[in-house]
Motif scaffolding. Sequence first.
Motif, PDB file in Angstrom:
ATOM      1  N   LEU A  15      55.387  72.458  46.126  1.00  0.00           N
ATOM      2  CA  LEU A  15      54.238  71.557  46.178  1.00  0.00           C
ATOM      3  C   LEU A  15      53.269  71.923  47.291  1.00  0.00           C
ATOM      4  O   LEU A  15      52.075  71.618  47.211  1.00  0.00           O
ATOM      5  N   PHE A  16      53.783  72.579  48.332  1.00  0.00           N
ATOM      6  CA  PHE A  16      52.945  72.903  49.479  1.00  0.00           C
ATOM      7  C   PHE A  16      52.396  74.331  49.415  1.00  0.00           C
ATOM      8  O   PHE A  16      51.845  74.826  50.391  1.00  0.00           O
ATOM      9  N   LEU A  17      52.546  74.971  48.271  1.00  0.00           N
ATOM     10  CA  LEU A  17      51.982  76.296  48.057  1.00  0.00           C
ATOM     11  C   LEU A  17      50.748  76.182  47.167  1.00  0.00           C
ATOM     12  O   LEU A  17      50.581  75.185  46.458  1.00  0.00           O
ATOM     13  N   LEU A 107      57.888  69.478  55.622  1.00  0.00           N
ATOM     14  CA  LEU A 107      56.883  70.467  55.217  1.00  0.00           C
ATOM     15  C   LEU A 107      55.472  70.004  55.564  1.00  0.00           C
ATOM     16  O   LEU A 107      54.587  70.828  55.826  1.00  0.00           O
ATOM     17  N   SER A 108      55.271  68.688  55.578  1.00  0.00           N
ATOM     18  CA  SER A 108      53.942  68.169  55.911  1.00  0.00           C
ATOM     19  C   SER A 108      53.546  68.518  57.345  1.00  0.00           C
ATOM     20  O   SER A 108      52.355  68.639  57.653  1.00  0.00           O
ATOM     21  N   PHE A 110      54.189  71.388  58.893  1.00  0.00           N
ATOM     22  CA  PHE A 110      53.647  72.751  58.863  1.00  0.00           C
ATOM     23  C   PHE A 110      52.267  72.769  58.203  1.00  0.00           C
ATOM     24  O   PHE A 110      51.367  73.496  58.645  1.00  0.00           O
ATOM     25  N   ALA A 111      52.102  71.961  57.145  1.00  0.00           N
ATOM     26  CA  ALA A 111      50.798  71.880  56.487  1.00  0.00           C
ATOM     27  C   ALA A 111      49.752  71.314  57.440  1.00  0.00           C
ATOM     28  O   ALA A 111      48.603  71.775  57.471  1.00  0.00           O
ATOM     29  N   ALA A 112      50.154  70.321  58.236  1.00  0.00           N
ATOM     30  CA  ALA A 112      49.225  69.706  59.189  1.00  0.00           C
ATOM     31  C   ALA A 112      48.851  70.679  60.305  1.00  0.00           C
ATOM     32  O   ALA A 112      47.693  70.739  60.734  1.00  0.00           O
ATOM     33  N   ILE A 113      49.831  71.449  60.772  1.00  0.00           N
ATOM     34  CA  ILE A 113      49.549  72.451  61.812  1.00  0.00           C
ATOM     35  C   ILE A 113      48.548  73.481  61.291  1.00  0.00           C
ATOM     36  O   ILE A 113      47.604  73.872  61.991  1.00  0.00           O
ATOM     37  N   TYR A 114      48.747  73.907  60.046  1.00  0.00           N
ATOM     38  CA  TYR A 114      47.809  74.849  59.446  1.00  0.00           C
ATOM     39  C   TYR A 114      46.430  74.205  59.289  1.00  0.00           C
ATOM     40  O   TYR A 114      45.393  74.858  59.475  1.00  0.00           O
ATOM     41  N   GLY A 115      46.419  72.913  58.971  1.00  0.00           N
ATOM     42  CA  GLY A 115      45.155  72.189  58.872  1.00  0.00           C
ATOM     43  C   GLY A 115      44.423  72.153  60.204  1.00  0.00           C
ATOM     44  O   GLY A 115      43.196  72.311  60.260  1.00  0.00           O
ATOM     45  N   LEU A 116      45.161  71.969  61.293  1.00  0.00           N
ATOM     46  CA  LEU A 116      44.552  71.983  62.627  1.00  0.00           C
ATOM     47  C   LEU A 116      43.978  73.364  62.945  1.00  0.00           C
ATOM     48  O   LEU A 116      42.907  73.483  63.554  1.00  0.00           O
ATOM     49  N   TYR A 117      44.704  74.401  62.533  1.00  0.00           N
ATOM     50  CA  TYR A 117      44.206  75.770  62.730  1.00  0.00           C
ATOM     51  C   TYR A 117      42.891  75.962  61.969  1.00  0.00           C
ATOM     52  O   TYR A 117      41.927  76.530  62.507  1.00  0.00           O
ATOM     53  N   GLN A 118      42.842  75.476  60.729  1.00  0.00           N
ATOM     54  CA  GLN A 118      41.613  75.571  59.948  1.00  0.00           C
ATOM     55  C   GLN A 118      40.473  74.825  60.636  1.00  0.00           C
ATOM     56  O   GLN A 118      39.341  75.315  60.693  1.00  0.00           O
ATOM     57  N   PHE A 119      40.781  73.637  61.148  1.00  0.00           N
ATOM     58  CA  PHE A 119      39.749  72.833  61.801  1.00  0.00           C
ATOM     59  C   PHE A 119      39.181  73.566  63.013  1.00  0.00           C
ATOM     60  O   PHE A 119      37.965  73.555  63.252  1.00  0.00           O
TER      61      PHE A 119
END
Length: 282
Positions: A15-17, A107-108, A110-119
């Motif tokens: 789901l997170f891919l 998993l959320s 890791f998704a949130a950390i990646y979201g912060l990187y995007q931000f």
Amino acid sequence: MNLDEKMLLLATCFLFLPYQIASVGIACILVQAFCRHKLVDAIKNQTGAIFLYSFIGLEFIVTILHSNWTGLGNTWLFVLVGLYGAYYRKSITKNTFEKMCDLVIILSIFAAIYGLYQFNQISIANGRTFLEFHIFNSPKRRITSTFMNANIYAMVIDFVCVMCMYRFVKNDNILCKIGYVIVALFNFFVLYLTGSRTALLPFVLIFPIFLYCVRWKKLFITSIVLELCVCGLVFLKPSLIPRMSDMSTFASRIKIWKTAFICISMYPLFGWGPQTYKKFYP
């Protein structure tokens, strides 16, 4: 834990891919279930299967007749969803469901950390710093994590927070309870950074209703009071909610809705199949 339950946990990871990878992974899970004669039995016991697969069959016919090849690809995704729904319903147990919730919560992070990187990358690319917390209006300049767009990611965060609430109630370990609260707050912070206004609305109803259902009356009353206070602050200072005062997208939404009505009036019965809208409103 049997093989089917392990497959459900594996599917949860998918789901997170990106959906292209996730759909291939789900297809592989369904193939192994079919080879073990699990899938056919699941479909036989699937409620409303005749209506679901009849509709999907109709979509195949419509998309082929109109040479809507993108829609044809989407229709195959409908097949995957229908088949996986049958397999999930046949294999799920309470214990597996709770493990799935915990897996989604983990998993959320890791998704949130990646979201912060995007931000951070978006902020730098547009002459801002991360700590300014400036949220742009353009969909291309908002965080999506591993999902298609900011609104979809925000919707996923809504579900993650609900799962955190559910596991908070069901788990008696105090450290786990603290962990669920921390993860929920972390995800809520990232939800704020997505700039999705509509994704904030469910929280107005979800938390009080959930607290009322579990009969935590004091927290229920407290949540109502806090929400009223927040609504008052937002009314006095709309800039507290990202993009709240920016109505520049409203005109484009009106055009989108008008185009949708035109599409429906042109082909009121069967349409052109999935993804037709892009032909009329690129």
